[in-house]
Structure formats: structure tokens, C-alpha cells
Design a protein around this motif. Structure first.
Motif, PDB file in Angstrom:
ATOM      1  N   ALA A 114       1.099  -4.164  -0.875  1.00 60.39           N
ATOM      2  CA  ALA A 114       1.551  -3.192   0.256  1.00 60.39           C
ATOM      3  C   ALA A 114       0.930  -1.726   0.015  1.00 60.39           C
ATOM      4  O   ALA A 114       0.314  -1.090   0.902  1.00 60.39           O
ATOM      5  CB  ALA A 114       3.100  -3.041   0.496  1.00 60.39           C
ATOM      6  N   ASP A 115       0.700  -1.357  -1.384  1.00 59.26           N
ATOM      7  CA  ASP A 115       0.185  -0.106  -1.528  1.00 59.26           C
ATOM      8  C   ASP A 115      -1.371  -0.291  -1.290  1.00 59.26           C
ATOM      9  O   ASP A 115      -1.994   0.796  -0.712  1.00 59.26           O
ATOM     10  CB  ASP A 115       0.385   0.316  -3.072  1.00 59.26           C
ATOM     11  CG  ASP A 115       1.885   0.581  -3.420  1.00 59.26           C
ATOM     12  OD1 ASP A 115       2.447   0.996  -2.402  1.00 59.26           O
ATOM     13  OD2 ASP A 115       2.168   0.777  -4.659  1.00 59.26           O
ATOM     14  N   MET A 116      -1.731  -1.371  -1.562  1.00 56.54           N
ATOM     15  CA  MET A 116      -3.279  -1.626  -1.296  1.00 56.54           C
ATOM     16  C   MET A 116      -3.564  -1.366   0.112  1.00 56.54           C
ATOM     17  O   MET A 116      -4.716  -0.482   0.664  1.00 56.54           O
ATOM     18  CB  MET A 116      -3.821  -3.109  -1.657  1.00 56.54           C
ATOM     19  CG  MET A 116      -4.178  -3.307  -3.091  1.00 56.54           C
ATOM     20  SD  MET A 116      -4.451  -4.871  -3.304  1.00 56.54           S
ATOM     21  CE  MET A 116      -4.203  -5.182  -4.961  1.00 56.54           C
ATOM     22  N   ARG A 174      -4.391   2.403   7.652  1.00 54.56           N
ATOM     23  CA  ARG A 174      -3.919   1.420   6.837  1.00 54.56           C
ATOM     24  C   ARG A 174      -4.874   0.130   7.127  1.00 54.56           C
ATOM     25  O   ARG A 174      -5.669  -0.004   8.067  1.00 54.56           O
ATOM     26  CB  ARG A 174      -2.564   0.983   7.559  1.00 54.56           C
ATOM     27  CG  ARG A 174      -1.801  -0.171   6.878  1.00 54.56           C
ATOM     28  CD  ARG A 174      -0.519   0.048   7.563  1.00 54.56           C
ATOM     29  NE  ARG A 174      -0.101  -1.337   8.032  1.00 54.56           N
ATOM     30  CZ  ARG A 174       0.817  -1.782   8.775  1.00 54.56           C
ATOM     31  NH1 ARG A 174       2.055  -1.081   8.353  1.00 54.56           N
ATOM     32  NH2 ARG A 174       0.958  -3.195   8.635  1.00 54.56           N
ATOM     33  N   LEU A 222       7.789  -4.478   3.776  1.00 52.99           N
ATOM     34  CA  LEU A 222       7.476  -3.039   2.875  1.00 52.99           C
ATOM     35  C   LEU A 222       6.577  -2.250   3.548  1.00 52.99           C
ATOM     36  O   LEU A 222       6.711  -0.979   3.250  1.00 52.99           O
ATOM     37  CB  LEU A 222       6.683  -3.756   1.476  1.00 52.99           C
ATOM     38  CG  LEU A 222       7.537  -4.511   0.542  1.00 52.99           C
ATOM     39  CD1 LEU A 222       6.647  -5.409  -0.277  1.00 52.99           C
ATOM     40  CD2 LEU A 222       8.439  -3.835  -0.279  1.00 52.99           C
ATOM     41  N   LEU A 223       5.708  -2.546   4.411  1.00 52.51           N
ATOM     42  CA  LEU A 223       4.736  -1.508   5.210  1.00 52.51           C
ATOM     43  C   LEU A 223       5.444  -0.809   6.407  1.00 52.51           C
ATOM     44  O   LEU A 223       5.245   0.106   6.768  1.00 52.51           O
ATOM     45  CB  LEU A 223       3.719  -2.537   5.633  1.00 52.51           C
ATOM     46  CG  LEU A 223       2.724  -3.034   4.614  1.00 52.51           C
ATOM     47  CD1 LEU A 223       1.703  -3.984   5.083  1.00 52.51           C
ATOM     48  CD2 LEU A 223       2.094  -1.780   3.943  1.00 52.51           C
ATOM     49  N   ASN A 283       4.709  -5.320  -3.776  1.00 53.37           N
ATOM     50  CA  ASN A 283       4.545  -3.790  -3.806  1.00 53.37           C
ATOM     51  C   ASN A 283       3.209  -3.494  -4.043  1.00 53.37           C
ATOM     52  O   ASN A 283       2.658  -2.497  -3.199  1.00 53.37           O
ATOM     53  CB  ASN A 283       5.607  -3.100  -4.831  1.00 53.37           C
ATOM     54  CG  ASN A 283       7.020  -3.082  -4.239  1.00 53.37           C
ATOM     55  OD1 ASN A 283       7.295  -2.853  -3.039  1.00 53.37           O
ATOM     56  ND2 ASN A 283       7.863  -3.491  -4.964  1.00 53.37           N
ATOM     57  N   GLN A 284       2.476  -3.907  -5.010  1.00 56.62           N
ATOM     58  CA  GLN A 284       1.250  -3.436  -5.151  1.00 56.62           C
ATOM     59  C   GLN A 284       0.285  -3.844  -3.924  1.00 56.62           C
ATOM     60  O   GLN A 284      -0.668  -3.129  -3.627  1.00 56.62           O
ATOM     61  CB  GLN A 284       0.587  -4.165  -6.477  1.00 56.62           C
ATOM     62  CG  GLN A 284       1.319  -3.712  -7.888  1.00 56.62           C
ATOM     63  CD  GLN A 284       1.135  -4.342  -8.959  1.00 56.62           C
ATOM     64  OE1 GLN A 284       1.210  -5.754  -8.974  1.00 56.62           O
ATOM     65  NE2 GLN A 284       0.472  -3.402  -9.828  1.00 56.62           N
ATOM     66  N   ARG A 287      -1.724   0.231   2.362  1.00 56.72           N
ATOM     67  CA  ARG A 287      -1.313   1.580   2.737  1.00 56.72           C
ATOM     68  C   ARG A 287      -2.277   2.568   2.630  1.00 56.72           C
ATOM     69  O   ARG A 287      -2.538   3.434   3.163  1.00 56.72           O
ATOM     70  CB  ARG A 287       0.014   2.050   2.074  1.00 56.72           C
ATOM     71  CG  ARG A 287       1.425   1.535   2.833  1.00 56.72           C
ATOM     72  CD  ARG A 287       2.490   2.448   2.124  1.00 56.72           C
ATOM     73  NE  ARG A 287       3.654   1.645   1.982  1.00 56.72           N
ATOM     74  CZ  ARG A 287       4.257   0.761   0.962  1.00 56.72           C
ATOM     75  NH1 ARG A 287       3.490   0.616  -0.043  1.00 56.72           N
ATOM     76  NH2 ARG A 287       5.030   0.036   1.118  1.00 56.72           N
ATOM     77  N   SER A 288      -3.269   2.055   1.443  1.00 50.97           N
ATOM     78  CA  SER A 288      -4.124   3.033   1.040  1.00 50.97           C
ATOM     79  C   SER A 288      -5.498   2.770   1.684  1.00 50.97           C
ATOM     80  O   SER A 288      -6.649   3.545   1.624  1.00 50.97           O
ATOM     81  CB  SER A 288      -4.389   3.171  -0.460  1.00 50.97           C
ATOM     82  OG  SER A 288      -5.196   1.646  -0.708  1.00 50.97           O
TER      83      SER A 288
END
Length: 180
Positions: free
Chosen positions: A120-122, A3, A177-178, A117-118, A124-125
Motif C-alpha cells: 500500500a505504501d508503494m 497514486r 489500507l489505501l 502495508n508495504q 501511495r508513493s
């Protein structure tokens, strides 16, 4: 892939020449949030005394006169862990080691808009992000606000929030979110 990291970035647009109580309170609050949600803290353009040279000394100096964040202990702990840094105002860009700069604003440019959300996706990736918050009545000045490639309005409705309220809202939302 692990992360990415989140850094809370406070941009001083309040008073560039004298360290004042609003600076101290915002830093202590942001330090507590950074510790609570496993984030880093970066300050931009804060007028600290020149005889204070290390992040830990700076944290102790700020913490010495506040009751916020367990009397500043959270901020000191953050500095001792190497998760606090201070920088001059960015001339051409925010420090790349802090990650992708994201301006938090109630007036996002449509072509730069991202959602929580976007972001958090960054993270997470594996991408690290720097959340830039303006400290002062006018927020981040246009010259610095034009640097980030992304804009985040945490309210989704263009509502302007006081700095510490915005920092708490954004960091709390991203943490939730995470943590799902």
C-alpha cells in the motif's frame, strides 16, 4: 505525486491449451474485483481463440456464458475502459508497464517478503504494482515465480488459499489500507 495503479495478474497454470470453465469463472470474479476496487486486470498465458483480437471482444466472449460479476458486465466494462489486457507467458519478465511485479504466495522467500502495508505504501508513493496470482492447483511455476522482486503472503501465516479467495483477500486488504 499521484497514486500508483494496482493490476490483478492471473497466471494460467491450469490448462495452457484449452479454455475451461475454471478460467472463465476466475476471470469473471477477478474482473468484478478489479471494477469494485478501481484496479486493472491482466491475464498471462490464457488459451483464447485466435480469432478474438481485442480486449473488449475477449471480455464479451468470456462474459457471454457467465452469471458472475453481473453476468460478466463488470469484466466488459473494465475492458471498455482500457483496464484489461492479455499477455503470453512471460519469458524474462512481466510487462514493465504494469508496475512492480509482486508474487502472491503462501510460501514467500524471506528475503523477498513484503507486507500488505508495504505494498500500500508503494502505491501511495506513486508506484504501480502487478499482483501475480497463480490459477491452478500448483500456483505459479518456479520459472515465473522467480521473476518478481517481492513476495506477499496476505495471511502472514503461510496459509494456502484457493485462487479466487486469495484474489479477494489481497485486493480487499489493499483497498481497505489505501482507503484509510
Amino acid at each position: 505525486m499521484g497514486r500508483g495503479r494496482i493490476t490483478i495478474g492471473l497466471y494460467n497454470s491450469y490448462d495452457p491449451s484449452k479454455f475451461r470453465e475454471p478460467h472463465r469463472r476466475a476471470i469473471a470474479r477477478a474482473g468484478g474485483l478489479a471494477m469494485s476496487f478501481d484496479m486493472n486486470l491482466a491475464l498471462f498465458g490464457f488459451p483464447f481463440p485466435e480469432d478474438i483480437s481485442t480486449p473488449v471482444d475477449l471480455a464479451n466472449w468470456v462474459a457471454g456464458t457467465t452469471s458472475i460479476g453481473s453476468h460478466g458486465d463488470y469484466f466488459v466494462d473494465l475492458a471498455e475502459m482500457g483496464r484489461f489486457h492479455s499477455f503470453p507467458y512471460p519469458a524474462k519478465g512481466f510487462p514493465p508497464q504494469l508496475g512492480e511485479a509482486i508474487l502472491t504466495t503462501s510460501k514467500p522467500k524471506e528475503n523477498l517478503r513484503v507486507t500488505a502495508n508495504q505494498v500500500a505504501d508503494m502505491v501511495r508513493s506513486g508506484r504501480s504494482v502487478l499482483l501475480v496470482f497463480g490459477l491452478g492447483p500448483h500456483g505459479v511455476p518456479k520459472s515465473a515465480a522467480s521473476i518478481p522482486r517481492y513476495n506477499l503472503d496476505i495471511t502472514g501465516g503461510g496459509y494456502s488459499l484457493e485462487t479466487c479467495t486469495a484474489v479477494g483477500s489481497v485486493t480487499g486488504a489493499l483497498h481497505a489500507l489505501l482507503d484509510q
